[in-house]
Design an enzyme around this catalytic site. Structure first.
Site, PDB file in Angstrom:
ATOM      1  N   CYS A 158       0.838  -1.200   0.000  1.00  0.00           N
ATOM      2  CA  CYS A 158       0.000   0.000   0.000  1.00  0.00           C
ATOM      3  C   CYS A 158       0.870   1.246   0.000  1.00  0.00           C
ATOM      4  CB  CYS A 158      -0.917  -0.009   1.223  1.00  0.00           C
ATOM      5  SG  CYS A 158      -1.906   1.480   1.362  1.00  0.00           S
TER       6      CYS A 158
ATOM      7  N   GLN B 104     -18.208  10.478   1.939  1.00  0.00           N
ATOM      8  CA  GLN B 104     -17.106  10.339   2.884  1.00  0.00           C
ATOM      9  C   GLN B 104     -16.513   8.935   2.871  1.00  0.00           C
ATOM     10  OE1 GLN B 104     -19.654  12.260   3.340  1.00  0.00           O
ATOM     11  NE2 GLN B 104     -18.634  14.205   3.674  1.00  0.00           N
TER      12      GLN B 104
ATOM     13  N   TYR C 101     -19.156  24.848   0.945  1.00  0.00           N
ATOM     14  CA  TYR C 101     -18.495  23.678   0.330  1.00  0.00           C
ATOM     15  C   TYR C 101     -19.356  22.434   0.587  1.00  0.00           C
ATOM     16  CZ  TYR C 101     -14.342  26.728   0.894  1.00  0.00           C
ATOM     17  OH  TYR C 101     -13.446  27.763   0.881  1.00  0.00           O
TER      18      TYR C 101
ATOM     19  N   GLU D   8     -22.595  25.168  -3.119  1.00  0.00           N
ATOM     20  CA  GLU D   8     -21.599  24.315  -3.784  1.00  0.00           C
ATOM     21  C   GLU D   8     -21.450  24.770  -5.230  1.00  0.00           C
ATOM     22  OE1 GLU D   8     -18.956  21.867  -5.129  1.00  0.00           O
ATOM     23  OE2 GLU D   8     -19.483  21.683  -3.008  1.00  0.00           O
TER      24      GLU D   8
ATOM     25  N   CYS E  27      -9.390  18.866   7.019  1.00  0.00           N
ATOM     26  CA  CYS E  27      -8.623  17.650   6.787  1.00  0.00           C
ATOM     27  C   CYS E  27      -7.134  17.948   6.775  1.00  0.00           C
ATOM     28  CB  CYS E  27      -9.036  17.001   5.468  1.00  0.00           C
ATOM     29  SG  CYS E  27      -8.828  18.070   4.035  1.00  0.00           S
TER      30      CYS E  27
END
Length: 480
Positions: free
Chosen positions: A111, A312, A341, A362, A437
């Site tokens: 990975c 998500q 957003y 958006e 994030c």
């Protein structure tokens, strides 16, 4: 956690430059990119970690970063020059840390995005907590990070690229950093296991059907990518075959063979991507089996998910994140809420159950269509969604003198720009719930907002992406 509605490679834990994991997680060794290069081998002790989870060593008056090395570990390290800089890679561990993890699966070292899978989950938690604590120090002490009970198998969307190996055999995997070389992958400790099985079946069928992989360098070939989306609660599965041409000889037999191996597949789509950029999905789409979408449940609401919908990646942790964010917002059923957003409207629709009115903004037209459809699907009457630039829309609201109580803000990894933040300040919501994030860009934006009349009241990190260095952080700001 960016809610941008597009089909590019997102902020997810794969293919990040300079983040390739070496062979052998327990005993790291030299990677392909260093083979054949002149190097100096030295014995070093790791002094700490960067915010990306790389080990820090000192050599010849220089501070270097080494992947898969933990604080206190002693190792033989190969140091070689790459351009103006020096790179270092572990050749042999001499002394291992108690924080070093034993990989749970045989393919863990394949990975390319699990940058900290060599740490135990307890060590990952301490590492991420320290990163957030250090970054947010000017604004107080964040709450203890919210962890995941089973920090594996959580990704509900997996994308693999097709290519040829040296034996001219078709393979599926991910691009090595800064190259068009594909690293073959049979799976990952963070992928949904069923999705990995399906991708391997698609790869095997591509061999038997003699489908030629697309070559980006020369612009020839047919098969580009395969994408699998899994509804973690519904169990529904979508498979998207991405090709360079709409002419797919034998597609009926291909679909029949795939469904025979995996009868639990809910829908299969053919996506035609004739672009020359890095976008995974093209504009044309054909449904080969099923209805073309799947559904899943998040925070007791049903969401319809299309091939291009952003949903998500880790719904288990998303529910925890949203619950924290809505609790911070202090909703009583009367507030006017803006979801900037907004993507397909997930957090706005979840918040609508406790708000007076929700406005979702958006820029992407397809995302707005998805949000409206999901609003109707859940019979939500107090949410409206608009296609617009969020900053411009909020500036217009402020110019009209409209009052907004709460703004949910969930920008991409790059954070918000000053134009958006200035429009937020003009609107003067009582509370801002900033979901990020990337705490590094979040702390930059908090600096702007605190200079413009807001106080940071609470910060809550959430481990949305175990085994990776990515961290989600929610901050509550209140107008002074």
């Amino acid at each position: 956690m960016s809610k941008r509605h597009n089909n590019r490679s997102r902020k997810r834990p794969h293919n990040k430059p300079n983040q390739q994991v070496k062979k052998q997680s327990r005993q790291p060794g030299a990677s392909n990119q260093s083979r054949g290069k002149k190097s100096t081998t030295v014995e070093v002790t790791c002094q700490g970690l960067t915010n990306e989870g790389k080990g820090i060593i000192h050599w010849d008056g220089k501070q270097l970063e080494v992947e898969q090395l933990l604080p206190g570990e002693k190792a033989e390290v190969a140091i070689y020059k790459k351009g103006r800089y020096f790179n270092a890679e572990v050749k042999r561990l001499i002394h291992s840390s108690e924080d070093r993890a034993r990989p749970p699966k045989k393919f863990d070292d394949e990975c390319g995005g699990c940058q900290i899978q060599h740490m135990t989950y307890e060590a990952q938690t301490r590492f991420k907590q320290k990163v957030v604590d250090d970054l947010m120090k000017p604004y107080g002490k964040p709450e203890p990070i919210i962890t995941m009970d089973h920090p594996y198998d959580y990704r509900n969307k997996n994308v693999m690229t097709f290519g040829l190996n040296k034996k001219r055999q078709i393979i599926s995997g991910r691009y090595a950093p800064n190259s068009h070389r594909i690293i073959p992958m049979k799976g990952s400790i963070i992928h949904d296991p069923k999705a990995d099985e399906i991708i391997q079946t698609v790869t095997d069928l591509a061999k038997s059907f003699k489908l030629q992989p697309y070559n980006e360098d020369i612009g020839q070939g047919f098969l580009r990518h395969v994408m699998v989306k899994v509804g973690k609660k519904s169990g529904e599965i979508m498979v998207v075959i991405v090709v360079a041409s709409p002419i797919f000889k034998g597609k009926k037999n291909f679909v029949k063979a795939l469904r025979k191996e995996h009868p639990d597949i809910s829908t299969i789509l053919l996506n035609i991507n004739q672009r020359s950029d890095s976008m995974v999905l093209g504009d044309q789409e054909k449904v080969l089996f099923g209805k073309g979408t799947i559904t899943d449940t998040l925070c007791e609401l049903d969401f319809e998910i299309s091939a291009k919908s952003f949903y998500q990646i880790n719904p288990v942790q998303t529910e925890k994140l949203y619950n924290e964010a809505i609790q911070m917002a202090g909703l009583t059923g009367k507030e006017k809420v803006v979801d900037a957003y907004c993507g397909i409207g997930t957090i706005g629709l979840v918040a609508s159950k406790q708000a007076g009115k929700v406005i979702g903004i958006e820029l992407n037209k397809g995302a707005v269509r998805d949000a409206i459809r999901n609003s109707k699907r859940n019979n939500i009457q107090n949410a409206r969604f608009y296609q617009a630039d969020a900053g411009e829309y909020m500036t217009q609201l402020a110019a009209k003198g409209e009052k907004v109580d709460v703004v949910f803000l969930d920008p991409p990894r790059s954070g918000s720009d000053e134009a958006f933040l200035s429009s937020l300040v003009k609107l003067k919501p009582s509370r801002v719930v900033y979901i990020s994030c990337n705490p590094e860009t979040q702390v930059r934006d908090l600096k702007y907002l605190t200079k413009k009349g807001y106080d940071v009241k609470r910060m809550q990190p959430v481990d949305m992406f175990p085994q990776t260095s990515h961290i989600e952080n929610v901050a509550l700001l209140e107008l002074k």
